[in-house]
Design an enzyme around this catalytic site. Structure first.
Site, mmCIF file in Angstrom:
data_model
loop_
_atom_site.group_PDB
_atom_site.id
_atom_site.type_symbol
_atom_site.label_atom_id
_atom_site.label_comp_id
_atom_site.label_asym_id
_atom_site.label_seq_id
_atom_site.Cartn_x
_atom_site.Cartn_y
_atom_site.Cartn_z
ATOM 1 N N TYR A 146 0.755 -1.083 0.056
ATOM 2 C CA TYR A 146 -0.007 -0.167 -0.108
ATOM 3 C C TYR A 146 0.893 1.518 -0.145
ATOM 4 C CZ TYR A 146 -3.146 3.069 1.644
ATOM 5 O OH TYR A 146 -4.377 4.754 2.064
ATOM 6 N N ASP A 241 9.849 2.721 -0.853
ATOM 7 C CA ASP A 241 8.232 3.553 0.121
ATOM 8 C C ASP A 241 8.805 2.924 1.466
ATOM 9 O OD1 ASP A 241 4.675 3.212 -0.028
ATOM 10 O OD2 ASP A 241 6.444 3.906 1.414
ATOM 11 N N LYS A 274 5.333 8.813 8.842
ATOM 12 C CA LYS A 274 5.204 7.953 10.319
ATOM 13 C C LYS A 274 6.313 8.648 11.147
ATOM 14 C CE LYS A 274 2.782 3.938 8.338
ATOM 15 N NZ LYS A 274 1.241 4.602 8.573
#
Ligand code: KE4
Length: 437
Positions: A146, A241, A274
């Site tokens: 994702y 990612d 994050k």
């Protein structure tokens, strides 16, 4: 407790009147696991408390950002000071330079970095940059990875080999995803065939090096080596990612682990999020100067953001990074996470429950199956009902894990050995509910 005395239930009913599904991000609604989402009132250290005042040991950590635990004094102090100086200016600040320098000091693959406000925005921008840098449109992603909710990345695998993807969401026109090829994670043969067919048209290959959106699946070293080799051979960019794995699995992120296994390994672009925001809205993408200087205002690839590099968010992120780079931080965190995983494995074995688990740094995952899965299709063979029994069994006993079998778990520096022992003891009781029929 009955629905009308459960304040989480009351809040959920009220929320659903004014917010779609009662949540501002779908996974929070507990649709995958059933039951009533817990509305969190406050958090401290390794814990948070719901609307009824019930305490939970928190293994979500806001889906990764809270690596220090909640309310770390140095972070609180930095955020409070920054807030007093001003929330947002729409003008450059020194702290954006400090955060960029801090990130680059830990990421040898990056000469420059651009700060944005979410992982979605960072992935979307990195994708546009890869297309701008190569002049190509096609991209490869992997089933189970994702990369946020930008249209071109909301794609499921096409039918059969190396066929282009189909939208996973309403509202995404097929023509937007016609350039996105979705392959099976860890499948070298498919990878080679896809490059043989489309390599000259590929702008990039985007991958989660440790896929936390499949719970916890590592890209094998041979697979990652082929990703690197084929991208180099065909002139496509390898985009890591690391929104979830960045500064979470190691101080040098996942790419430092692959660099240990594959001499000279580097991705071309890296996406972060994050942890670098420490719980505030902040993400980033970066890479070599020659590529990054294609970004506006220097180059032709446009990207912008009102709150990019926000003064309060950068204070939070900078204070967080300065804590995690302290000597011994990751050794201690890794030991705790390993202790949790070992304890869960032993408890499952004791109960005769098929179970496998893996971890790296402060990130872990587990599966109700005897072998660690290597791809999404295998992960999704998990018996959902059994996972839901485990999830609610833990939750009812004060242990909060991700409310979905395909999501990773996170340990923070604030978790103590006692918290780990309590979690294993609770899991031991819950595994008995899962004993094979
Ligand atoms: P955000 O736009 O949610 O900040 O980041 C998107 C993103 C990009 N890349 C990776 C590897 C990610 O894991 C994410 C977001 N992760 C999810 C949890 N799997 C966030 C939780 C949610 O969607 O509410």
């Amino acid at each position: 407790m009955t629905p009308n005395t459960d304040l989480n239930h009351t809040l959920f009913e009220r929320a659903r009147q004014v917010i779609p599904g009662g949540v501002n991000s779908p996974v929070r609604a507990f649709k995958a696991v059933g039951g009533t989402p817990r509305f969190i009132k406050r958090a401290q250290g390794a814990y948070f408390w719901d609307a009824n005042g019930q305490r939970y040991i928190d293994y979500i950590g806001s889906w990764g950002p809270m690596i220090l635990g909640h309310g770390h004094p140095a972070v609180l102090d930095a955020v409070q000071k920054a807030a007093i100086d001003g929330f947002s200016f729409g003008a450059p600040t020194e702290r954006e330079i400090e955060l960029a320098e801090e990130i680059l000091s830990l990421m040898p693959s990056m000469d420059m970095v651009r700060l944005v406000s979410s992982g979605t925005e960072a992935c979307m921008s990195a994708l546009r940059l890869a297309r701008g840098a190569t002049g190509r449109s096609k991209i490869i992603k992997f089933e189970g990875c994702y990369h946020g909710h930008a249209d071109a990345l909301l794609v499921k695998a096409g039918s059969g080999l190396a066929t282009f993807g189909h939208p996973t969401s309403a509202g995404v026109p097929p023509e937007v995803v016609q350039h996105t090829l979705v392959l099976e994670y860890n499948n070298i043969q498919q990878l080679e065939e896809a490059f043989a067919l489309h390599g000259a048209d590929l702008a990039c290959l985007m991958i989660e090096p440790i896929a936390g959106n499949m719970n916890f699946v590592r890209a094998s070293v041979p697979f990652m080596q082929r990703c690197r080799e084929l991208c180099s051979q065909y002139g496509a960019l390898l985009v890591f990612d690391e929104v979830m794995s960045g500064f979470r699995v190691a101080l040098g992120s996942a790419q430092s682990l692959y660099a240990q296994a594959i001499p000279g390994f580097k991705p071309d672009l890296t996406v972060l999020g994050k942890v670098i925001g420490g719980g505030m809205p902040l993400a980033a993408f970066g890479g070599p100067r020659a590529i990054m200087e294609l970004m506006a205002p220097l180059g032709p690839v446009y990207q912008a953001g009102t709150l990019s590099g926000n003064p309060v968010a950068t204070a939070c992120g900078l204070a967080t990074l300065r804590e995690i780079r302290k000597p011994g931080f990751f050794d201690a965190l890794s030991r705790k996470t390993q202790s949790l995983v070992d304890g869960l494995k032993a408890a499952a074995a004791e109960a005769g429950v098929p179970f496998s688990a893996d971890c790296q740094g402060g990130m872990f995952g587990f599966f109700l199956m005897p072998e660690l899965p290597q791809n999404y299709a295998t992960v999704m063979k998990t018996d959902n009902a059994r996972f839901n029994t485990l999830f609610h069994g833990l939750l009812d006993r004060g242990v909060y894990i991700a409310p979905a079998l395909y999501e990773a778990g996170f340990v923070s520096a604030a978790h103590t050995e006692a918290d780990i022992a309590e979690t294993v003891s609770v899991a031991s009781d819950v595994f008995k509910l899962l004993r094979p029929a």
